[in-house]
Design a protein around this motif. Structure first.
Motif, PDB file in Angstrom:
ATOM      1  N   UNK A  79      41.180  40.340  40.927  1.00 21.79           N
ATOM      2  CA  UNK A  79      40.317  40.514  39.763  1.00 21.79           C
ATOM      3  C   UNK A  79      39.341  41.671  39.885  1.00 21.79           C
ATOM      4  N   UNK A  80      39.269  42.329  41.036  1.00 22.23           N
ATOM      5  CA  UNK A  80      38.370  43.484  41.169  1.00 22.23           C
ATOM      6  C   UNK A  80      38.883  44.379  42.275  1.00 22.23           C
ATOM      7  N   UNK A  91      38.875  44.758  47.598  1.00 28.02           N
ATOM      8  CA  UNK A  91      39.416  44.036  46.452  1.00 28.02           C
ATOM      9  C   UNK A  91      39.075  42.552  46.586  1.00 28.02           C
ATOM     10  N   UNK A  92      39.065  41.884  45.449  1.00 31.14           N
ATOM     11  CA  UNK A  92      38.717  40.461  45.418  1.00 31.14           C
ATOM     12  C   UNK A  92      39.855  39.690  44.759  1.00 31.14           C
ATOM     13  N   UNK A  93      40.120  38.502  45.284  1.00 25.26           N
ATOM     14  CA  UNK A  93      41.176  37.630  44.775  1.00 25.26           C
ATOM     15  C   UNK A  93      40.621  36.235  44.535  1.00 25.26           C
ATOM     16  N   UNK A  94      41.185  35.563  43.548  1.00 21.70           N
ATOM     17  CA  UNK A  94      40.902  34.155  43.324  1.00 21.70           C
ATOM     18  C   UNK A  94      42.210  33.392  43.491  1.00 21.70           C
ATOM     19  N   UNK A  95      42.226  32.457  44.415  1.00 21.79           N
ATOM     20  CA  UNK A  95      43.399  31.614  44.609  1.00 21.79           C
ATOM     21  C   UNK A  95      43.061  30.210  44.119  1.00 21.79           C
ATOM     22  N   UNK A  96      44.014  29.299  44.214  1.00 19.88           N
ATOM     23  CA  UNK A  96      43.771  27.927  43.767  1.00 19.88           C
ATOM     24  C   UNK A  96      42.695  27.240  44.597  1.00 19.88           C
ATOM     25  N   UNK A  97      42.607  27.573  45.870  1.00 10.43           N
ATOM     26  CA  UNK A  97      41.696  26.862  46.759  1.00 10.43           C
ATOM     27  C   UNK A  97      40.410  27.615  47.077  1.00 10.43           C
ATOM     28  N   UNK A  98      40.441  28.950  47.049  1.00 16.06           N
ATOM     29  CA  UNK A  98      39.252  29.703  47.448  1.00 16.06           C
ATOM     30  C   UNK A  98      39.297  31.127  46.909  1.00 16.06           C
ATOM     31  N   UNK A  99      38.163  31.820  47.054  1.00 16.81           N
ATOM     32  CA  UNK A  99      38.059  33.234  46.681  1.00 16.81           C
ATOM     33  C   UNK A  99      38.060  34.077  47.950  1.00 16.81           C
ATOM     34  N   UNK A 100      38.675  35.237  47.853  1.00 18.18           N
ATOM     35  CA  UNK A 100      38.838  36.100  49.015  1.00 18.18           C
ATOM     36  C   UNK A 100      38.416  37.523  48.672  1.00 18.18           C
ATOM     37  N   UNK A 131      28.034  42.957  52.811  1.00 17.57           N
ATOM     38  CA  UNK A 131      26.898  42.231  52.230  1.00 17.57           C
ATOM     39  C   UNK A 131      27.045  42.044  50.721  1.00 17.57           C
ATOM     40  N   UNK A 132      27.737  42.960  50.046  1.00  9.70           N
ATOM     41  CA  UNK A 132      27.928  42.868  48.589  1.00  9.70           C
ATOM     42  C   UNK A 132      28.998  41.865  48.180  1.00  9.70           C
ATOM     43  N   UNK A 133      29.821  41.449  49.120  1.00 10.50           N
ATOM     44  CA  UNK A 133      30.870  40.475  48.785  1.00 10.50           C
ATOM     45  C   UNK A 133      30.201  39.183  48.325  1.00 10.50           C
ATOM     46  N   UNK A 134      30.718  38.565  47.276  1.00  8.32           N
ATOM     47  CA  UNK A 134      30.119  37.315  46.797  1.00  8.32           C
ATOM     48  C   UNK A 134      30.009  36.292  47.928  1.00  8.32           C
ATOM     49  N   UNK A 135      28.917  35.573  47.950  1.00 10.34           N
ATOM     50  CA  UNK A 135      28.608  34.651  49.036  1.00 10.34           C
ATOM     51  C   UNK A 135      29.628  33.560  49.279  1.00 10.34           C
ATOM     52  N   UNK A 136      30.330  33.143  48.233  1.00  7.46           N
ATOM     53  CA  UNK A 136      31.314  32.068  48.388  1.00  7.46           C
ATOM     54  C   UNK A 136      32.668  32.578  48.874  1.00  7.46           C
ATOM     55  N   UNK A 137      32.864  33.890  48.883  1.00  5.82           N
ATOM     56  CA  UNK A 137      34.158  34.457  49.253  1.00  5.82           C
ATOM     57  C   UNK A 137      34.383  34.474  50.757  1.00  5.82           C
ATOM     58  N   UNK A 138      35.628  34.222  51.144  1.00  2.00           N
ATOM     59  CA  UNK A 138      36.043  34.493  52.516  1.00  2.00           C
ATOM     60  C   UNK A 138      36.250  36.002  52.588  1.00  2.00           C
TER      61      UNK A 138
END
Length: 150
Positions: A79-80, A91-100, A131-138
């Protein structure tokens, strides 16, 4: 999600892409970080059912550069995308279980006696990206760090 990273000597020739995509499929990867790829400019390439996203020098010199190859499923979850320099791509990904968040890097060489290097600036910028990666992301950090041990 199967994620790997490879240092690639060059991708100047089309047969190099054929080999790279064949190996990507053979290992059944979802994402492959590629560093030191030597393709000028920034862009996306469709290679059949996979996509190659890359960032490199804008002066058309075949040095440095990074990128990643993703399959169709990973492309849907992406998604980014941000190429922050010739040495960092995130890059950022959203999966069924978590964000990466995946950061692909090609680090500069550490300086030897008396030489000047941009490695300090590179690592400061890299830390800012982490540090800019969203806090909930692996966060996965992939690439070639030009490290020497011993």
């Amino acid at each position: 999600m199967k994620i790997r990273t490879w240092k690639v000597t060059t991708l100047k020739n089309s047969y190099c892409f054929d080999i790279l995509t064949e190996e990507f499929r053979r290992f059944e990867l979802d994402l492959l970080g590629v560093s030191k790829k030597y393709i000028p400019e920034v862009g996306n390439m469709k290679l059949g059912d996979i996509e190659f996203v890359h960032s490199s020098r804008k002066d058309r010199v075949h040095r440095q550069g990074i990128g990643f190859i993703i399959n169709k499923e990973a492309a849907k979850a992406c998604f980014a995308l941000k190429g922050t320099s010739t040495r960092t791509l995130i890059t950022h990904f959203t999966t069924k279980k978590f964000r990466v968040s995946v950061i692909v890097v090609y680090a500069p060489l550490e300086p030897t006696d008396g030489e000047k290097s941009d490695s300090d600036e590179f690592y400061l910028q890299l830390q800012e990206e982490i540090d800019r990666a969203p806090g909930r992301n692996m966060v996965f950090l992939l690439g070639y760090f030009n490290a020497q041990v011993g």
